[in-house]
Design a protein around this motif. Structure first.
Motif, mmCIF file in Angstrom:
data_model
loop_
_atom_site.group_PDB
_atom_site.id
_atom_site.type_symbol
_atom_site.label_atom_id
_atom_site.label_comp_id
_atom_site.label_asym_id
_atom_site.label_seq_id
_atom_site.Cartn_x
_atom_site.Cartn_y
_atom_site.Cartn_z
ATOM 1 N N ILE A 1 0.817 -1.207 0.000
ATOM 2 C CA ILE A 1 0.000 0.000 0.000
ATOM 3 C C ILE A 1 0.858 1.268 0.000
ATOM 4 O O ILE A 1 0.499 2.274 -0.609
ATOM 5 N N THR A 2 1.991 1.224 0.683
ATOM 6 C CA THR A 2 2.832 2.415 0.814
ATOM 7 C C THR A 2 3.889 2.528 -0.279
ATOM 8 O O THR A 2 4.673 3.482 -0.270
ATOM 9 N N SER A 3 3.904 1.591 -1.218
ATOM 10 C CA SER A 3 4.866 1.632 -2.318
ATOM 11 C C SER A 3 4.490 2.706 -3.344
ATOM 12 O O SER A 3 3.352 2.730 -3.830
ATOM 13 N N ILE A 4 5.419 3.573 -3.676
ATOM 14 C CA ILE A 4 5.170 4.633 -4.655
ATOM 15 C C ILE A 4 4.832 4.038 -6.021
ATOM 16 O O ILE A 4 3.941 4.521 -6.732
ATOM 17 N N GLU A 5 5.509 2.974 -6.389
ATOM 18 C CA GLU A 5 5.234 2.325 -7.680
ATOM 19 C C GLU A 5 3.822 1.745 -7.722
ATOM 20 O O GLU A 5 3.127 1.842 -8.738
ATOM 21 N N ASN A 6 3.380 1.161 -6.629
ATOM 22 C CA ASN A 6 2.032 0.602 -6.590
ATOM 23 C C ASN A 6 0.965 1.692 -6.596
ATOM 24 O O ASN A 6 -0.119 1.506 -7.162
ATOM 25 N N VAL A 7 1.274 2.822 -5.980
ATOM 26 C CA VAL A 7 0.354 3.973 -6.059
ATOM 27 C C VAL A 7 0.213 4.411 -7.514
ATOM 28 O O VAL A 7 -0.893 4.731 -7.988
ATOM 29 N N ARG A 8 1.316 4.402 -8.241
ATOM 30 C CA ARG A 8 1.267 4.771 -9.662
ATOM 31 C C ARG A 8 0.451 3.755 -10.456
ATOM 32 O O ARG A 8 -0.374 4.126 -11.300
ATOM 33 N N GLN A 9 0.679 2.468 -10.183
ATOM 34 C CA GLN A 9 -0.078 1.429 -10.870
ATOM 35 C C GLN A 9 -1.576 1.550 -10.575
ATOM 36 O O GLN A 9 -2.420 1.385 -11.469
ATOM 37 N N TRP A 10 -1.885 1.862 -9.332
ATOM 38 C CA TRP A 10 -3.297 2.032 -8.951
ATOM 39 C C TRP A 10 -3.935 3.169 -9.738
ATOM 40 O O TRP A 10 -5.076 3.058 -10.209
ATOM 41 N N SER A 11 -3.219 4.261 -9.880
ATOM 42 C CA SER A 11 -3.770 5.408 -10.615
ATOM 43 C C SER A 11 -4.053 5.060 -12.070
ATOM 44 O O SER A 11 -4.954 5.627 -12.693
ATOM 45 N N LEU A 12 -3.302 4.100 -12.611
ATOM 46 C CA LEU A 12 -3.496 3.686 -14.001
ATOM 47 C C LEU A 12 -4.655 2.710 -14.163
ATOM 48 O O LEU A 12 -5.389 2.757 -15.156
ATOM 49 N N TRP A 13 -4.828 1.802 -13.171
ATOM 50 C CA TRP A 13 -5.696 0.656 -13.403
ATOM 51 C C TRP A 13 -6.890 0.554 -12.465
ATOM 52 O O TRP A 13 -7.687 -0.383 -12.605
ATOM 53 N N ASN A 14 -7.068 1.471 -11.527
ATOM 54 C CA ASN A 14 -8.102 1.246 -10.504
ATOM 55 C C ASN A 14 -9.526 1.269 -11.045
ATOM 56 O O ASN A 14 -10.447 0.781 -10.385
ATOM 57 N N HIS A 15 -9.725 1.828 -12.233
ATOM 58 C CA HIS A 15 -11.073 1.855 -12.804
ATOM 59 C C HIS A 15 -11.403 0.588 -13.593
ATOM 60 O O HIS A 15 -12.553 0.410 -14.020
ATOM 61 N N GLU A 16 -10.428 -0.291 -13.785
ATOM 62 C CA GLU A 16 -10.668 -1.538 -14.510
ATOM 63 C C GLU A 16 -11.504 -2.495 -13.638
ATOM 64 O O GLU A 16 -11.223 -2.663 -12.448
ATOM 65 N N PRO A 17 -12.542 -3.124 -14.223
ATOM 66 C CA PRO A 17 -13.419 -4.011 -13.441
ATOM 67 C C PRO A 17 -12.682 -5.125 -12.713
ATOM 68 O O PRO A 17 -13.028 -5.455 -11.566
ATOM 69 N N ASN A 18 -11.671 -5.717 -13.348
ATOM 70 C CA ASN A 18 -10.957 -6.813 -12.692
ATOM 71 C C ASN A 18 -10.167 -6.330 -11.479
ATOM 72 O O ASN A 18 -10.098 -7.014 -10.452
ATOM 73 N N VAL A 19 -9.609 -5.129 -11.579
ATOM 74 C CA VAL A 19 -8.882 -4.558 -10.435
ATOM 75 C C VAL A 19 -9.858 -4.188 -9.318
ATOM 76 O O VAL A 19 -9.592 -4.438 -8.133
ATOM 77 N N GLN A 20 -11.000 -3.604 -9.661
ATOM 78 C CA GLN A 20 -11.996 -3.249 -8.656
ATOM 79 C C GLN A 20 -12.492 -4.483 -7.904
ATOM 80 O O GLN A 20 -12.628 -4.472 -6.670
ATOM 81 N N GLU A 21 -12.767 -5.559 -8.647
ATOM 82 C CA GLU A 21 -13.262 -6.780 -8.011
ATOM 83 C C GLU A 21 -12.217 -7.379 -7.072
ATOM 84 O O GLU A 21 -12.531 -7.737 -5.924
ATOM 85 N N GLN A 22 -10.977 -7.481 -7.524
ATOM 86 C CA GLN A 22 -9.927 -8.039 -6.685
ATOM 87 C C GLN A 22 -9.641 -7.157 -5.476
ATOM 88 O O GLN A 22 -9.310 -7.659 -4.396
#
Length: 267
Positions: free
Chosen positions: A46-67
């Motif tokens: 959660i605190t990883s800067i890279e993962n925050v960036r990935q989240w900003s790119l993909w959080n609206h995708e249905p598969n990411v939202q479900e997981q």
């Protein structure tokens, strides 16, 4: 594999790892440490800067939202189970509660300072859990009276026992009641809503009716990537409340302090 699929798969793997470890919590002597390690890894994620960036790119995708929803459900339950396990260990005198409280004192002291909690304060902690370390630390640091609320009856009983073992039983009370059923709600000077409380907006509506208009309300929550381990708070509250957002860079959850807007207008 697309980027969103890779990110969703990473969430899926964490979900499965935590779920498996939680199912074995009582089965072996080191399962506690294994589950704690899995949850620590989620915190690092959660605190990883890279993962925050990935989240900003993909959080609206249905598969990411479900997981994401599935992972949060699993992580919250696992943490609640872990707290109950830790609380029982304290009751069996396998460990000292003071060790846990020392680790929390710094972060909780910041909340106490920002909310101006004193010995004369009366604090209601909503969602205190089976191992109510934040509530106990607030009572210890400030001398305030603290009332802990939780919807889980087992958590209430374990929390009450833990408070007694900490020597703070006379200052920290426990209840399974709703805020609207709590006789002291009108007298409380501060309310704290834990990050693992899901129905935050519903509770705020109750507080509008039950709390004193001068009471301060601190809400812990997690939006964005932090929602993997916290319930979010995404509504616009500015019409009814004045908001003071605390700096929580690098923290696992965000914190906001609310005061009734009508009170600050002098009405």
């Amino acid at each position: 594999m697309r980027g969103s699929d890779e990110f969703a798969y990473a969430l899926h793997r964490m979900n499965e790892d935590i779920k498996h470890s939680a199912s074995r919590l009582e089965a072996c002597s080191n399962c506690f440490e294994i589950l704690k390690d899995k949850l620590d890894r989620l915190c690092d994620f959660i605190t990883s800067i890279e993962n925050v960036r990935q989240w900003s790119l993909w959080n609206h995708e249905p598969n990411v939202q479900e997981q994401s929803r599935m992972l949060r459900t699993t992580a919250v339950k696992a943490l609640c189970d872990l707290e109950k396990y830790q609380s029982r260990r304290i009751h069996n005198e396998e460990t000292q509660i003071s060790e846990y409280m020392q680790k929390l004192s710094h972060s909780v002291r910041a909340d106490v300072t920002c909310m101006q909690v004193t010995e004369q304060s009366k604090v209601v902690f909503i969602g205190s859990g089976a191992l109510p370390l934040s509530a106990l630390t607030i009572a210890q640091e400030s001398g305030a009276e603290v009332i802990c609320l939780d919807i889980d009856l087992e958590a209430v009983e374990l929390g009450r026992h833990t408070a007694a073992m900490s020597g703070l039983g006379s200052r920290v009370a426990f209840s399974h009641k709703r805020i609207s059923e709590l006789a002291v709600a009108r007298e409380a000077t501060h309310f704290i809503i834990a990050s693992l409380v899901e129905n935050k907006l519903e509770i705020l509506e109750e507080l509008k009716r039950a709390a004193h208009h001068q009471a301060k309300i601190l809400i812990r929550y997690g939006n964005g990537l932090k929602s993997l381990f916290n319930f979010p708070l995404e509504a616009d509250l500015s019409e009814d409340w004045t908001l003071d957002t605390l700096r929580t860079q690098g923290h696992l959850y965000d914190t906001i302090i609310l005061e009734r807007a009508i009170q600050l207008k002098g009405v």
